[in-house]
Design an enzyme around this catalytic site. Structure first.
Site, PDB file in Angstrom:
ATOM      1  N   HIS A  72       0.764  -1.252   0.000  1.00  0.00           N
ATOM      2  CA  HIS A  72       0.000   0.000   0.000  1.00  0.00           C
ATOM      3  C   HIS A  72       0.792   1.298   0.000  1.00  0.00           C
ATOM      4  O   HIS A  72       0.203   2.353  -0.166  1.00  0.00           O
ATOM      5  CB  HIS A  72      -0.957   0.022   1.200  1.00  0.00           C
ATOM      6  CG  HIS A  72      -1.888  -1.142   1.221  1.00  0.00           C
ATOM      7  ND1 HIS A  72      -2.844  -1.352   0.248  1.00  0.00           N
ATOM      8  CD2 HIS A  72      -1.993  -2.186   2.071  1.00  0.00           C
ATOM      9  CE1 HIS A  72      -3.507  -2.469   0.519  1.00  0.00           C
ATOM     10  NE2 HIS A  72      -2.999  -2.999   1.611  1.00  0.00           N
TER      11      HIS A  72
ATOM     12  N   HIS B   5      -3.194  -3.166   7.869  1.00  0.00           N
ATOM     13  CA  HIS B   5      -4.274  -3.495   6.936  1.00  0.00           C
ATOM     14  C   HIS B   5      -4.886  -2.202   6.419  1.00  0.00           C
ATOM     15  O   HIS B   5      -5.146  -1.288   7.195  1.00  0.00           O
ATOM     16  CB  HIS B   5      -5.328  -4.346   7.665  1.00  0.00           C
ATOM     17  CG  HIS B   5      -6.643  -4.436   6.954  1.00  0.00           C
ATOM     18  ND1 HIS B   5      -6.813  -5.158   5.797  1.00  0.00           N
ATOM     19  CD2 HIS B   5      -7.852  -3.885   7.233  1.00  0.00           C
ATOM     20  CE1 HIS B   5      -8.083  -5.035   5.405  1.00  0.00           C
ATOM     21  NE2 HIS B   5      -8.728  -4.269   6.260  1.00  0.00           N
TER      22      HIS B   5
END
EC number: 4.6.1.18
Length: 124
Positions: A12, A119
Protein backbone atom coordinates in the site's frame (compact mmCIF):
# COMPACT_ATOMS: atom_id res chain seq x y z
CA UNK A 1 8.55 -14.33 7.06
CA UNK A 2 7.31 -10.90 6.02
CA UNK A 3 5.83 -8.99 8.97
CA UNK A 4 2.31 -7.55 8.79
CA UNK A 5 3.79 -4.03 8.85
CA UNK A 6 6.23 -4.83 6.02
CA UNK A 7 3.40 -6.41 4.01
CA UNK A 8 1.33 -3.23 4.46
CA UNK A 9 4.25 -1.16 3.13
CA UNK A 10 4.74 -3.46 0.13
CA UNK A 11 1.03 -3.59 -0.72
CA UNK A 12 0.00 0.00 0.00
CA UNK A 13 2.86 2.51 0.27
CA UNK A 14 4.28 4.51 -2.63
CA UNK A 15 5.89 7.54 -1.01
CA UNK A 16 8.26 8.07 -3.95
CA UNK A 17 5.54 9.51 -6.21
CA UNK A 18 2.89 12.14 -5.43
CA UNK A 19 0.33 10.49 -7.71
CA UNK A 20 -0.07 7.78 -10.34
CA UNK A 21 2.25 8.70 -13.19
CA UNK A 22 0.23 7.08 -15.99
CA UNK A 23 -2.71 4.83 -16.79
CA UNK A 24 -0.24 1.90 -16.65
CA UNK A 25 0.61 2.70 -13.03
CA UNK A 26 -1.52 -0.06 -11.50
CA UNK A 27 -0.48 -2.73 -14.01
CA UNK A 28 3.18 -1.97 -13.24
CA UNK A 29 2.84 -1.54 -9.46
CA UNK A 30 0.66 -4.61 -8.88
CA UNK A 31 3.26 -6.71 -10.71
CA UNK A 32 6.37 -5.14 -9.14
CA UNK A 33 4.94 -5.45 -5.62
CA UNK A 34 4.15 -9.16 -6.17
CA UNK A 35 0.37 -8.71 -5.95
CA UNK A 36 -0.22 -10.79 -9.09
CA UNK A 37 2.05 -13.74 -8.29
CA UNK A 38 -0.43 -16.57 -7.82
CA UNK A 39 -3.64 -14.72 -8.70
CA UNK A 40 -4.77 -11.24 -9.71
CA UNK A 41 -5.48 -9.32 -6.48
CA UNK A 42 -8.88 -7.78 -7.38
CA UNK A 43 -8.51 -4.39 -5.65
CA UNK A 44 -5.60 -2.54 -4.06
CA UNK A 45 -4.86 1.02 -2.95
CA UNK A 46 -1.49 2.77 -2.94
CA UNK A 47 -0.90 5.80 -0.70
CA UNK A 48 1.35 8.60 -1.98
CA UNK A 49 2.30 10.08 1.39
CA UNK A 50 5.25 9.61 3.73
CA UNK A 51 5.31 6.44 5.82
CA UNK A 52 5.45 8.66 8.94
CA UNK A 53 2.21 10.41 7.93
CA UNK A 54 0.47 7.08 7.29
CA UNK A 55 1.78 5.56 10.55
CA UNK A 56 0.46 8.66 12.37
CA UNK A 57 -3.10 7.69 11.33
CA UNK A 58 -2.87 5.00 14.04
CA UNK A 59 -3.34 7.79 16.61
CA UNK A 60 -6.03 9.70 14.71
CA UNK A 61 -9.82 9.11 14.49
CA UNK A 62 -10.88 5.78 16.02
CA UNK A 63 -13.47 4.07 13.76
CA UNK A 64 -14.92 0.60 13.25
CA UNK A 65 -13.42 -1.54 10.49
CA UNK A 66 -15.58 -3.01 7.71
CA UNK A 67 -15.45 -6.41 9.46
CA UNK A 68 -16.68 -4.89 12.73
CA UNK A 69 -13.27 -4.96 14.44
CA UNK A 70 -12.44 -1.84 16.44
CA UNK A 71 -8.74 -1.36 15.65
CA UNK A 72 -9.28 0.94 12.65
CA UNK A 73 -8.36 4.60 12.36
CA UNK A 74 -9.38 7.25 9.85
CA UNK A 75 -6.94 9.97 8.77
CA UNK A 76 -7.87 13.51 9.82
CA UNK A 77 -6.70 14.87 6.49
CA UNK A 78 -7.15 13.67 2.93
CA UNK A 79 -4.27 11.81 1.35
CA UNK A 80 -3.17 11.28 -2.23
CA UNK A 81 -4.08 7.71 -3.17
CA UNK A 82 -4.36 5.52 -6.25
CA UNK A 83 -7.03 2.85 -6.46
CA UNK A 84 -6.24 -0.18 -8.61
CA UNK A 85 -9.22 -2.25 -9.68
CA UNK A 86 -9.09 -5.34 -11.86
CA UNK A 87 -10.73 -4.83 -15.27
CA UNK A 88 -13.28 -7.18 -16.82
CA UNK A 89 -10.72 -8.36 -19.38
CA UNK A 90 -8.11 -9.20 -16.74
CA UNK A 91 -7.17 -12.87 -16.65
CA UNK A 92 -4.33 -14.42 -14.65
CA UNK A 93 -1.41 -14.32 -15.37
CA UNK A 94 -2.17 -11.27 -17.56
CA UNK A 95 -3.66 -9.18 -14.77
CA UNK A 96 -5.04 -5.83 -15.94
CA UNK A 97 -6.06 -2.88 -13.77
CA UNK A 98 -7.87 0.43 -14.01
CA UNK A 99 -5.89 3.25 -12.35
CA UNK A 100 -7.92 5.87 -10.45
CA UNK A 101 -6.27 8.81 -8.73
CA UNK A 102 -8.02 10.37 -5.71
CA UNK A 103 -7.61 12.52 -2.59
CA UNK A 104 -9.46 10.82 0.25
CA UNK A 105 -9.30 10.01 3.94
CA UNK A 106 -7.80 6.56 4.52
CA UNK A 107 -8.90 3.98 7.08
CA UNK A 108 -6.26 1.55 8.32
CA UNK A 109 -6.11 -1.15 10.98
CA UNK A 110 -3.18 -0.88 13.37
CA UNK A 111 -1.50 -3.31 15.75
CA UNK A 112 1.75 -4.14 17.49
CA UNK A 113 4.42 -2.25 19.37
CA UNK A 114 5.24 0.13 17.77
CA UNK A 115 1.55 0.58 16.82
CA UNK A 116 1.62 0.63 13.02
CA UNK A 117 -0.74 0.04 10.06
CA UNK A 118 -1.13 -3.62 9.09
CA UNK A 119 -4.27 -3.49 6.94
CA UNK A 120 -5.78 -0.99 4.51
CA UNK A 121 -9.51 -1.04 5.23
CA UNK A 122 -11.07 1.69 3.08
CA UNK A 123 -10.91 5.24 1.76
CA UNK A 124 -13.69 7.77 2.32
Amino acid sequence: KESAAAKFZRZHMBSSTSSASSSBYCBZMMKSRNLTQDRCKPVBTFVHZSLABVZAVCSZKBVACKBGZTBCYZSYSTMSITBCRZTGSSKYPBCAYKTTQAKKHIIVACZGBPYVPVHFBASV
